[in-house]
Write an enzyme that holds these catalytic residues in place. Structure first.
Site, PDB file in Angstrom:
ATOM      1  N   ASN A  12       0.738  -1.113  -0.431  1.00  0.00           N
ATOM      2  CA  ASN A  12      -0.155  -0.080   0.116  1.00  0.00           C
ATOM      3  C   ASN A  12       1.054   1.330   0.462  1.00  0.00           C
ATOM      4  O   ASN A  12       1.737   1.718   1.000  1.00  0.00           O
ATOM      5  CB  ASN A  12      -1.129   0.340   1.050  1.00  0.00           C
ATOM      6  CG  ASN A  12      -2.270   0.925   1.420  1.00  0.00           C
ATOM      7  OD1 ASN A  12      -1.714   2.136   0.556  1.00  0.00           O
ATOM      8  ND2 ASN A  12      -2.246   1.413   2.649  1.00  0.00           N
ATOM      9  N   LYS A  14       0.035   4.554  -0.805  1.00  0.00           N
ATOM     10  CA  LYS A  14      -0.169   5.333   0.388  1.00  0.00           C
ATOM     11  C   LYS A  14       0.045   6.918  -0.602  1.00  0.00           C
ATOM     12  O   LYS A  14      -0.026   6.649  -2.229  1.00  0.00           O
ATOM     13  CB  LYS A  14      -0.101   5.773   1.572  1.00  0.00           C
ATOM     14  CG  LYS A  14       0.419   4.025   2.652  1.00  0.00           C
ATOM     15  CD  LYS A  14      -0.434   5.067   4.111  1.00  0.00           C
ATOM     16  CE  LYS A  14      -0.398   3.114   4.677  1.00  0.00           C
ATOM     17  NZ  LYS A  14      -0.084   3.425   5.717  1.00  0.00           N
ATOM     18  N   HIS A  98      -9.587   1.786   4.272  1.00  0.00           N
ATOM     19  CA  HIS A  98      -8.566   1.294   5.164  1.00  0.00           C
ATOM     20  C   HIS A  98      -8.259   3.032   6.619  1.00  0.00           C
ATOM     21  O   HIS A  98      -9.428   4.135   5.781  1.00  0.00           O
ATOM     22  CB  HIS A  98      -7.230   2.135   4.272  1.00  0.00           C
ATOM     23  CG  HIS A  98      -6.326   2.549   5.115  1.00  0.00           C
ATOM     24  ND1 HIS A  98      -5.653   3.598   5.678  1.00  0.00           N
ATOM     25  CD2 HIS A  98      -4.518   1.619   4.524  1.00  0.00           C
ATOM     26  CE1 HIS A  98      -3.837   2.886   6.157  1.00  0.00           C
ATOM     27  NE2 HIS A  98      -4.236   1.400   5.985  1.00  0.00           N
ATOM     28  N   GLU A 100      -6.789   5.525   7.657  1.00  0.00           N
ATOM     29  CA  GLU A 100      -6.747   6.429   7.525  1.00  0.00           C
ATOM     30  C   GLU A 100      -7.727   7.746   6.383  1.00  0.00           C
ATOM     31  O   GLU A 100      -8.414   8.113   6.515  1.00  0.00           O
ATOM     32  CB  GLU A 100      -5.793   6.605   6.645  1.00  0.00           C
ATOM     33  CG  GLU A 100      -4.272   6.772   7.450  1.00  0.00           C
ATOM     34  CD  GLU A 100      -3.224   6.034   6.775  1.00  0.00           C
ATOM     35  OE1 GLU A 100      -3.010   5.987   5.432  1.00  0.00           O
ATOM     36  OE2 GLU A 100      -1.729   5.311   7.303  1.00  0.00           O
ATOM     37  N   GLU A 169      -5.169  -4.390  10.723  1.00  0.00           N
ATOM     38  CA  GLU A 169      -4.828  -3.172  10.931  1.00  0.00           C
ATOM     39  C   GLU A 169      -4.807  -2.788  12.104  1.00  0.00           C
ATOM     40  O   GLU A 169      -5.822  -2.153  12.453  1.00  0.00           O
ATOM     41  CB  GLU A 169      -4.487  -2.651   9.542  1.00  0.00           C
ATOM     42  CG  GLU A 169      -4.184  -3.623   8.662  1.00  0.00           C
ATOM     43  CD  GLU A 169      -3.393  -2.206   7.246  1.00  0.00           C
ATOM     44  OE1 GLU A 169      -2.180  -2.268   6.894  1.00  0.00           O
ATOM     45  OE2 GLU A 169      -3.710  -1.012   7.202  1.00  0.00           O
ATOM     46  N   GLY A 175       2.192   2.631  10.476  1.00  0.00           N
ATOM     47  CA  GLY A 175       3.305   3.799  10.448  1.00  0.00           C
ATOM     48  C   GLY A 175       3.489   4.041  12.284  1.00  0.00           C
ATOM     49  O   GLY A 175       4.585   4.869  12.285  1.00  0.00           O
ATOM     50  N   SER A 215       2.995  -1.842  10.591  1.00  0.00           N
ATOM     51  CA  SER A 215       4.332  -1.748  10.907  1.00  0.00           C
ATOM     52  C   SER A 215       5.459  -3.550  10.217  1.00  0.00           C
ATOM     53  O   SER A 215       5.986  -3.982  11.026  1.00  0.00           O
ATOM     54  CB  SER A 215       5.207  -1.248  11.703  1.00  0.00           C
ATOM     55  OG  SER A 215       4.414   0.293  12.234  1.00  0.00           O
TER      56      SER A 215
HETATM   57  P1  PGA Z   1       2.634   0.244   8.094  1.00  0.00           P
HETATM   58  O1  PGA Z   1       1.353   0.644   6.670  1.00  0.00           O
HETATM   59  O2  PGA Z   1       3.017  -1.055   6.919  1.00  0.00           O
HETATM   60  O3  PGA Z   1       3.686   1.217   6.908  1.00  0.00           O
HETATM   61  O4  PGA Z   1       2.621   0.749   9.134  1.00  0.00           O
HETATM   62  C1  PGA Z   1       0.525  -0.812   6.986  1.00  0.00           C
HETATM   63  C2  PGA Z   1      -0.746   0.186   6.278  1.00  0.00           C
HETATM   64  O5  PGA Z   1      -1.123   0.820   6.513  1.00  0.00           O
HETATM   65  O6  PGA Z   1      -1.191  -0.213   5.692  1.00  0.00           O
END
Ligand code: PGA
Length: 253
Positions: A12, A14, A98, A100, A169, A175, A215
């Site tokens: 992903n 982003k 997601h 976000e 998640e 992140g 992460s």
């Molecule tokens: P990350 O993001 O691996 O940077 O924690 C995962 C995601 O949001 O899909």
């Protein structure tokens, strides 16, 4: 009865990578991954790089995914992208709900449900994201939150429920560099499978893949992926570098 589930690793990206940068990254991943028959590999660039990334991975085992879409077929929706536009660019997958988007654009389970149904109708495979915040975990509400998200986002699908992927998640792990321990993640994944069993049946629930995201990186991927109910990863930060993404794919092989 336990079923074989092919692992799925999706990057992903982003809101990262221009057209040229995306092409470079996709070419780098493709170069190192010409064969990986046991794992589904997906790249999800921003909309603007879908075409160039799609071209870069054509004739490879890597599949293309988008990060969002509208649920309507066409119409007056300024700034939105519909399912047919993604199919047009040879997308196979689409990330939906997601955290976000749930946080910043107030996407509810109801909206996610409309999108999931539209994606399946358009023969796109939705990657449906769910997960609790730190506050919810500390309040002991993880199972309630996750159950509500699964039942709300996936309601009314009937037999089509097997045509999607779930990404668990935990919001506190996205992140942040904090990862759920393999045991913590496995516990929630098994719980989600139980919810799916209640919604559909055991056979269907056993066939649905549940990715972990938050992460995930080369250093922790193998251990997470060895858990019985963790069927892959949705990778953010570590997917922005070809080498680390490919290492995670190898950990899934
Ligand atoms: P990350 O993001 O691996 O940077 O924690 C995962 C995601 O949001 O899909």
């Amino acid at each position: 009865m336990k079923k074989f589930r092919k692992k799925i690793i999706a990057g992903n990206w982003k809101m990262n990578k221009t057209v040229a940068e995306g092409e470079d990254l996709a070419t780098g991943v493709k170069r190192e991954l010409d064969e990986c028959p046991d794992v589904d590999v997906v790249l999800c660039p921003p909309f603007t790089a879908l075409k160039s990334v799609g071209d870069a991975i054509a004739d490879s085992v890597i599949k293309l995914g988008a990060q969002n879409m509208h649920w309507q077929d066409y119409g007056a929706q300024t700034g939105e992208i519909c399912p047919a536009m993604l199919r047009d660019l040879y997308c196979h997958y689409v990330i939906l709900g997601h955290s976000e988007r749930r946080r910043d654009f107030k996407e509810t389970d109801k909206v996610v449900n409309l999108k999931v149904k539209a994606a399946i109708q358009a023969h796109l495979v939705p990657i449906v994201c769910i997960g609790e915040t730190q506050k919810q975990r500390e309040a002991g509400k993880t199972e309630d939150v996750v159950r509500d998200q699964v039942t709300g986002s996936l309601s009314g699908l009937g037999d089509s429920i097997t045509k999607l992927v779930i990404a668990y998640e935990p919001v506190w792990a996205i992140g942040t560099g904090l990862t759920a321990t393999p045991e913590q993640a496995q516990e929630v994944h098994a719980f989600i499978r139980g919810v799916l069993t209640d919604m559909a049946d055991e056979n269907s629930a056993e066939s649905i893949r549940i990715q972990y995201g938050g992460s995930m990186k080369p250093a922790n991927a193998a251990e997470l992926l060895s858990q019985p109910d963790i069927d892959g990863g949705l990778i953010g930060g570590a997917a922005l570098v070809a080498g680390s993404f490919v290492e995670i794919v190898r950990a899934a092989m």
